[in-house]
Design a protein around this motif. Sequence first.
Motif, PDB file in Angstrom:
ATOM      1  N   PHE A 394       0.834  -1.321   0.157  1.00  0.00           N
ATOM      2  CA  PHE A 394       0.060  -0.065   0.183  1.00  0.00           C
ATOM      3  C   PHE A 394       0.794   1.148  -0.120  1.00  0.00           C
ATOM      4  N   VAL A 395       1.980   1.159   0.920  1.00  0.00           N
ATOM      5  CA  VAL A 395       2.548   2.462   0.975  1.00  0.00           C
ATOM      6  C   VAL A 395       3.587   2.477  -0.492  1.00  0.00           C
ATOM      7  N   GLU A 396       4.115   1.695  -0.975  1.00  0.00           N
ATOM      8  CA  GLU A 396       4.775   1.815  -2.240  1.00  0.00           C
ATOM      9  C   GLU A 396       3.830   2.281  -3.265  1.00  0.00           C
ATOM     10  N   ALA A 397       2.510   1.758  -3.132  1.00  0.00           N
ATOM     11  CA  ALA A 397       1.565   2.300  -4.430  1.00  0.00           C
ATOM     12  C   ALA A 397       1.294   3.918  -4.148  1.00  0.00           C
ATOM     13  N   LEU A 398       1.361   4.075  -2.823  1.00  0.00           N
ATOM     14  CA  LEU A 398       1.053   5.595  -2.467  1.00  0.00           C
ATOM     15  C   LEU A 398       2.171   6.414  -2.943  1.00  0.00           C
ATOM     16  N   LYS A 399       3.512   6.030  -3.013  1.00  0.00           N
ATOM     17  CA  LYS A 399       4.535   6.675  -3.492  1.00  0.00           C
ATOM     18  C   LYS A 399       4.227   7.113  -4.840  1.00  0.00           C
ATOM     19  N   GLU A 400       3.409   6.506  -5.661  1.00  0.00           N
ATOM     20  CA  GLU A 400       3.333   6.584  -7.090  1.00  0.00           C
ATOM     21  C   GLU A 400       2.112   7.558  -7.497  1.00  0.00           C
ATOM     22  N   VAL A 401       1.232   7.830  -6.549  1.00  0.00           N
ATOM     23  CA  VAL A 401       0.310   8.569  -6.518  1.00  0.00           C
ATOM     24  C   VAL A 401       0.715  10.000  -6.874  1.00  0.00           C
ATOM     25  N   THR A 402       0.204  10.535  -8.107  1.00  0.00           N
ATOM     26  CA  THR A 402       0.406  11.791  -8.760  1.00  0.00           C
ATOM     27  C   THR A 402      -0.922  12.032  -9.400  1.00  0.00           C
ATOM     28  N   LEU A 403      -1.074  13.329  -9.762  1.00  0.00           N
ATOM     29  CA  LEU A 403      -2.144  13.738 -10.661  1.00  0.00           C
ATOM     30  C   LEU A 403      -1.937  13.211 -11.986  1.00  0.00           C
ATOM     31  N   GLU A 404      -1.011  13.134 -12.425  1.00  0.00           N
ATOM     32  CA  GLU A 404      -0.617  12.491 -13.866  1.00  0.00           C
ATOM     33  C   GLU A 404      -0.901  11.108 -13.978  1.00  0.00           C
ATOM     34  N   ASN A 405      -0.474  10.142 -12.862  1.00  0.00           N
ATOM     35  CA  ASN A 405      -0.725   8.924 -12.799  1.00  0.00           C
ATOM     36  C   ASN A 405      -2.046   8.303 -12.666  1.00  0.00           C
ATOM     37  N   CYS A 406      -2.734   9.197 -11.687  1.00  0.00           N
ATOM     38  CA  CYS A 406      -4.017   8.989 -11.586  1.00  0.00           C
ATOM     39  C   CYS A 406      -5.029   9.122 -13.087  1.00  0.00           C
ATOM     40  N   VAL A 407      -4.696   9.968 -13.785  1.00  0.00           N
ATOM     41  CA  VAL A 407      -5.309  10.525 -14.828  1.00  0.00           C
ATOM     42  C   VAL A 407      -5.198   9.539 -15.759  1.00  0.00           C
ATOM     43  N   ASN A 408      -3.982   9.054 -16.000  1.00  0.00           N
ATOM     44  CA  ASN A 408      -3.430   7.842 -17.095  1.00  0.00           C
ATOM     45  C   ASN A 408      -4.268   6.607 -16.874  1.00  0.00           C
ATOM     46  N   ILE A 409      -4.479   6.368 -15.841  1.00  0.00           N
ATOM     47  CA  ILE A 409      -5.090   4.862 -15.809  1.00  0.00           C
ATOM     48  C   ILE A 409      -6.367   5.000 -16.803  1.00  0.00           C
ATOM     49  N   PHE A 410      -7.015   6.073 -16.978  1.00  0.00           N
ATOM     50  CA  PHE A 410      -8.321   6.185 -17.755  1.00  0.00           C
ATOM     51  C   PHE A 410      -8.106   6.040 -19.343  1.00  0.00           C
ATOM     52  N   PHE A 411      -6.648   6.254 -19.541  1.00  0.00           N
ATOM     53  CA  PHE A 411      -6.293   6.241 -21.081  1.00  0.00           C
ATOM     54  C   PHE A 411      -5.442   4.835 -21.439  1.00  0.00           C
TER      55      PHE A 411
END
Length: 411
Positions: A394-411
């Motif tokens: 979970f913590v490792e995943a949170l390190k990757e959370v950025t606005l860009e990464n969140c938006v990119n999952i929809f494309f």
Amino acid sequence: MDVNKIREDFPILNRTMCQKPLIYFDNSATTLKPDCVIQTITNYYTYLGANAHRGDYEMSGQVDAQFEGARKIAQKFINARYPEEIVFTSGSTMGLNEICIMLTSQYLKDGDAVLTCQSEHASSILPWMKASKKIELQYIPLDSHGKITLENVKKALNDKVKVVCLAQVSNVLGYQTPIKEISELCHARNIILIVDGAQSTPHIKIDVQDLDVDFFVMSAHKMCGPTGVGILYGKKKYLDVLEPVFYGGESNARFDQCGHVLLKESPLKFESGTQPIEAVLGMGQAMKYIEEIGQDRIHAYEVELKRYFLDKIKDMNHIVVYNKDSECGIVTFNVMDHGKMIFAQDVASFLNTKGIAVRSGQHCAKLLPEVLNVNSTVRASFYFYNTKEEIDTFVEALKEVTLENCVNIFF
């Protein structure tokens, strides 16, 4: 507590989500079900099958015995004085609505006040807002952390207040309300105290006699039991005099064409119609399972997991936690990116791609955002089958959370 052995009891933990091993951190919404609960439900459908309190044959008698046996399990689980004080419902929401309807139609008067607070679940507030009488809703001020303090309760009580309705544990921030002390204040003023135990019952030992609450509700699905079933506890002195909300088969002894109705004694007068028998039996099994593990051990382990998580993210400045000091397994937070908050549902959707299930939004507590000054939050809620290894992921995943990464999952 051998968590790895406990995890073997939950077959759903073997599944994947988004091609990743499932990490389930949405336990405040609903919990996973152990095999013993699943087998209890299956056994009803494969071996028992009959209705409760309806038949004069052996199989029906066996159902009656198990159904009423589950009531006694529930009585012991919350330490009610009598099994007649345990009413089966569809869950906390139904219980809170029934109590509200009964009290507003049979006890309260126009202009009477009900005292609650802004951190309450919708099920604790909306019934009073939509009550049949003009009930005034008053709110206990929360402290700067979002907690209910005894001092603020004392200040909020007044002569108009006839009912206090509060959660024992907040479903968003996880703070425990001092119910026993509030009960003393209420009863000194002849005020009825209603407690929502949906978030407390799965995690801490409940003793309704020691707490001296007048009504208490809970849901089975939040403590490893089936969905669609729960209990409404009421002191016998109230249940004996209140008229039920629903009428039909099972609740009455007889009636005639003139409308004369003789109701059965509590709790049956509150259980019209066929109950979710398999769910009631499953709830009883879940209660036995929880007691075998021990609520004290469950609570201590959840707090340990939360502290482990908070220690892991202490240097992650883009994570804003709103309830660091609450003694529970709930972590409510938001993620920042360059000083701006990422939409909570986008964070939850990103975590989903890592196989991690969390809750996002307002968590049915739609007045609390006014206190927290944020529109929505992410909630991770740990339970006794979760592990520190899952938190590491979970913590490792949170390190990757950025606005860009969140938006990119929809494309």
